[in-house]
Every structure is written in structure tokens, then in C-alpha cells.
Design a protein around this motif. Sequence first.
Motif, PDB file in Angstrom:
ATOM      1  N   UNK A 172       5.366   4.571  50.016  1.00 24.86           N
ATOM      2  CA  UNK A 172       6.274   5.656  50.570  1.00 24.86           C
ATOM      3  C   UNK A 172       7.771   4.986  51.277  1.00 24.86           C
ATOM      4  N   UNK A 173       7.475   3.472  51.774  1.00 21.42           N
ATOM      5  CA  UNK A 173       8.672   2.757  51.876  1.00 21.42           C
ATOM      6  C   UNK A 173       9.658   2.871  50.649  1.00 21.42           C
ATOM      7  N   UNK A 174       8.853   2.413  49.673  1.00 23.00           N
ATOM      8  CA  UNK A 174       9.601   2.159  48.173  1.00 23.00           C
ATOM      9  C   UNK A 174      10.326   3.458  48.028  1.00 23.00           C
ATOM     10  N   UNK A 175       9.430   4.726  48.098  1.00 20.92           N
ATOM     11  CA  UNK A 175      10.102   6.071  47.717  1.00 20.92           C
ATOM     12  C   UNK A 175      11.554   6.197  48.684  1.00 20.92           C
ATOM     13  N   UNK A 176      11.351   5.869  49.710  1.00 26.12           N
ATOM     14  CA  UNK A 176      12.670   5.989  50.520  1.00 26.12           C
ATOM     15  C   UNK A 176      13.847   5.304  49.932  1.00 26.12           C
TER      16      UNK A 176
ATOM     17  N   UNK B  87       3.313  11.970  57.554  1.00 30.32           N
ATOM     18  CA  UNK B  87       1.942  12.071  57.345  1.00 30.32           C
ATOM     19  C   UNK B  87       1.152  10.493  57.444  1.00 30.32           C
ATOM     20  N   UNK B  88       1.824   9.588  56.713  1.00 34.24           N
ATOM     21  CA  UNK B  88       1.217   8.261  56.718  1.00 34.24           C
ATOM     22  C   UNK B  88       1.297   7.722  57.985  1.00 34.24           C
ATOM     23  N   UNK B  89       2.209   7.871  58.829  1.00 27.50           N
ATOM     24  CA  UNK B  89       2.333   7.416  60.141  1.00 27.50           C
ATOM     25  C   UNK B  89       0.945   7.916  61.021  1.00 27.50           C
TER      26      UNK B  89
END
Lengths: 197, 471
Positions: free
Chosen positions: B39-43, B69-71
Motif C-alpha cells: 500500500x505504501x508502494x501504491x502511494x 483500512x490497513x492501519x
Amino acid sequence: MVDFLIGLFLASLIVALFTTRLYRLLLWYSMNSLMLGLLALVIGDSLDDNAMILTGVMTILIKAIGIPYILKNLSQKFHFVRQITPKIKVQYAIMLVPAILVFTFYLSEPITHMMHTHANYVAISISALFLALLLMIEHRNVAPKIIGFLSMENALFLLGITATNGMPMLVELGIFFDLLMAIVVINLLFHKEELQV
Amino acid sequence: MNLTLLLLPSIIMFGVSFLKSDRAKYILAFSSFVILLPIVELFLLPKPYNILGNYLVADNLDTYVLFLSSIVGIGVTLSLLTLDKHVKVSPNAYRKFYRFFAIFWVGLIFSILSNHMGIYWIGLELATLSTVYMIKTNYTPAAHKEAWNYMIVGAIAVSLILFGIILMYASAKPILGESAMEFNLLLAHAKEIPSPFLFEIGFAIATIGMFVKMGFFPMNLWLANIERASFYPVAALFSGILESAVIIGFFRFSKIAMEVNYNHLFLFVFVYTILTIFIVSFLIYRAKDFMRLFSLSGIEHMALVVIFWVSGAPFAALLHFGAHAFLKPALFLATGVLESNGKYKIAGALRGYKGKKGTLFWFLISLFILAIISLPPSPMFFSELYGFGAMINRAKQGDHILSMLVAIFLLLTLLSIIFYRFVAIYQSMKYEGETQEKKVYTSELFALILFAISLMALLLPTSLTYLQSIA
């Protein structure tokens, strides 16, 4: 042919509403799904739509044969109550069903005007949706409620076939997958657990 | 970035859930951290980014929702480490919980990232079905009943959504063919839809389905009863993750409906949500336990998010939504400790904490409770300011300024009832009742700290700029 099958689809759902025995209800659900599968085959054939034909075959295999068989096995395994008397008395239900049919035809009139094909079938699929909801409401036991939920899914499937000439194949497959997942979850819900702390 | 990387944590979780070793629960918790990496990569990737053709497309909005949602997912798994210290749960049920959590996460990724109405529905249905068994992990007759209740009412709600999707698809199919399922194409061609009335009917039905799933009118107590009967992490998952998947669908559908006929959309949604807040405020006033209180408050906040969104304040809606996604799961997870001396004991719930961990716990919970009623500097305070401002601006553009002012006055009155009730509950928690010692475990404290840091990060200038870029 399509008119005949859609008539039988609706008739099997109406009969299911008056059924007081669980196995009979499973049979009528199976007939309902069979008619739906045949409808998909006939409409798919007329439109030359292979995806819809495949969907029809899967409907017959999964919904008309597979799911009723699994539910019957579950009912034997977990000793379901087989006498399922509806909460709504027959004399009232017999008035309610035509009222729902007339009401939904009236309700869906503005929508059916916009449909280029199968206008009345859309009204029938919406009325089937309401009848499936009635099936869920009129029973206290869980098993008929499950059949109601599955019949509702059939009604939506019919709407998909008639209102849009078939949904994309990927969506149809996804819906089938979710249906199977629902059966797995229903199976797990019936299991009597033992607390092992 | 490919789909496998996004689904990998779920696959690991699913596989590890079959291990019977005691260490498995630590691996399970760790696997939730892995969710953050893709998800960080998606950012960092340029948007919109096609993950799977036109079916799954990451844009700024869904990356934000997935991140929230991941948090929440990480927070929930941290608190799951000590679930057995607060409630009776068998190791088998614990493992099954994770198994279904993995399936839930797969459904969620599909529904949040979908650019396709059909895939959105499939993901949502998968997530709904997997939560049914999570409710059942609490082996009580009440949880068993509510699991069935959720199965049936949830099935009706998602069926309504599918019904709406079919009608929307039928309305646009003559011009777009099978691509009429794609959100971006529908949005681009919204004004050319040949049967706008059919689309609006479909949108209204799908919206009712989504609102029922979030506990809006007339199903206000449905979700509260389910969350009461299940284990507290389930309630946290519902409020922080499942509702995110539902609301992102509403965001996407409503963007198209705004193009079709904004006035119809606004009137329908506005009346519906005010009616919901009207009923919920009085239910909150009568709430006698934490779970129902937080659950009903969740409905109120989601209704506010929806109002802000349709009033033309997406920034306020997203800020409010983000703050709610962190605050509500934190409060739900805290009920494991707050209710450790009896289910319905509100009086004295914030007393009896010893040591640094105990002090930090009650301090954080106090802050969360005051933040949820929008006291500054809570992000909710700012989002409500922006949101109500946008409502007035919207009314100025039309001829309905007086009716809008009446509606805002009504909303503020209802919110003040909720405010009063929360303050009374907080005072009862802190100053009434007997002092009974309660134990706070490190992992659940970590979860609360994670939510507190995330909440503060939401107010950073970079976060606000990012939200404005989505809006």
C-alpha cells in the motif's frame, strides 16, 4: 418458449411460498433454478451468446442440482425441522401474492418503458424478488430463510438476463463463487461448536 | 506492483491459520504488517495505476481508503494477541477467525480497488460472508442468532446493491456496451446515458442497500446488536474496514449520479441521512453499554460523511471519514479492557488503572472519547467546520438558503444531544462507580498508540494537501 419458461419460473416460486414441508421447498427451489437455467440457455441461444449459455449450464448444475442436494444433506446431518408452517396464513398469502404481482407491474412501469427488450420480464423478475423476500419473512425457521435468500439471488439473475441481455461473464462467475462461499458459511453456521478453552 | 503482492499477506495469513503452534498467533499478527508494504508502494506510484487491466485501478481515493483500512487491520491484529485474556475463545475459533479475516481482506482489496461495479459487488459480498463466521467465533446463543441475522439482512442489503447495479448497467449499456460496468467510463459518459431515470432508480436502490449495510434508517439497531453480540475486534473491523468498503462504493456511484442529476441525488441523500441522524441521536441518548453507544455513534458519523460528500465538501467528508476510521476501532478495541469487569458497567470504567500502561490507557481513551464528539483539535472538529460551511455555500448557489439553515440547525441540535450524552458518559466513567482494578496489555496499548499517531498524522499539512488533491 421463453414466456412458458418464465411462467414456470414464477409459478415454482409461488408454489414454494405455500409449501409446508422442507424437502418440497427444496424441490421447488430446484425447479425454480432449473427454469432459470433453461431460460438462460434459450435466451443465450437466440442472442448467440456463448457466455450466457455457459451461465445457463452452470445454473442448472450448481443451483438446480448441487445446492438443493447439499442443503438436503445438511438438513439430514443437523436434523432440521422439516415441518415449516408459514407465519402468514394461506388465505392471506393467496391474496398477498397477486397483490404483489399487480403492485410490481405498476411499480416497474416507468422502468419497463425504457427497456428495449423483454420489458415484461423485468417486471416479473422484480416481482420474483418481492416474492423471495416474502418467503424469507413468512418463515421462522432458518432453512426456508436460506431458500428465500437463494430465490432472491435467482430473481436478480433473471433481472440480469432480461434487463441487460446478460451481465459480463466475469460478474456471473463471481456471483457463482460468492454463492458457493455462502453455502460454505451456512454449513459452518450449522455446526455445533464445542468450547475448548 | 502486481495483484499477487497485494494479496500475499492474506495468503500467508490463510496458510498460517492452519498451524496449531502457539507461535502462530504472532506470525498472524506480523503478517498484517506486511499489508502496509504494497500500500505504501501504491502511494508512490503515479495515479491512476492499472493493477489488473481496467478492472482494478488504484487512484488517490482508493489508495487512501486502503491505507486507512490497513492501519485498522494492524490495530485489530495487535489487540487480537490478547483476546483470550479478556474473553473466552478456543484456539480453534481463534485460528478460524484469522482464516476468515484473510478472506475478508481479499474481498476488501477487490471492492476498494475496483473500477468495475460487478467486481465491487463481488468483493463486498465476499467480505460480508466472511464476517458472518467472525461473529460466530463468540460461542454464545446471542452471537449465533446475530450471525444468522447478519447473514440474512446482509444478504438482502447486498442483493439490493446488485439490483441497483443491474439497473445502472442496463441504463448505460446501449452506449457503452459491456464497459458500462466501469466506473471511470460511466463517469465520463454520465451525461450521455440514454435513460437517466433508470440510472437514478438503480442508484437509489443501490444506495439504500449500502445505507442498510451501514446501519442507516430503518435498520439503525441491526448493526449495534450484532456488534454487541460478537467479540470486540469484529466491531472494530466493521467500523474501520467494512464500512470503508461500503462508503467508497457510495462515493463512486454518487459521483456519477451527481453528473446525471445533482438535485435529485442531493435531496434523496440529504433527507435520508437527516432522518437517520434524527433517530440515531435519540438511540444514543438511551444507550446503556459501550458497544451500542460506539456503534450508533458510528452510524451518526457515517451519515455526516455522506452529507458532507453530497453537499460538495469531499475534503471534509474524507477528513471526517479518516478520523472516524481511526477513532472508532480504537474505542471498540478498548471495550475489551473497559468492560473487563462486567459487560454493561459504564460507571467507573475509566478508574482502576495502575502503572504507566494503565495511565496511558485511560488518558488515550479520554482523548478518543472527547475527539469523537468533535472537540478541537480533533480532525472531526475541522471536518465539521468545513462540511457545514460547504452546505451553506451550496445553499447560497440555489434558492434554498432558508431550508438549508433550518436543516443545519436541526443537525446541530441533534449533534448536541449526542454531545451531551457522551460527556455524561465520560463523567460517569471517570467520577462515578466503584474502583475495580483492570489490566492493560502491551499489545493493545500499542494498537491504541498506533491509532493516536495516525490520527495526529491526519492533521499534518502533507496529509491535508493529499486529501485536497483527492477532493
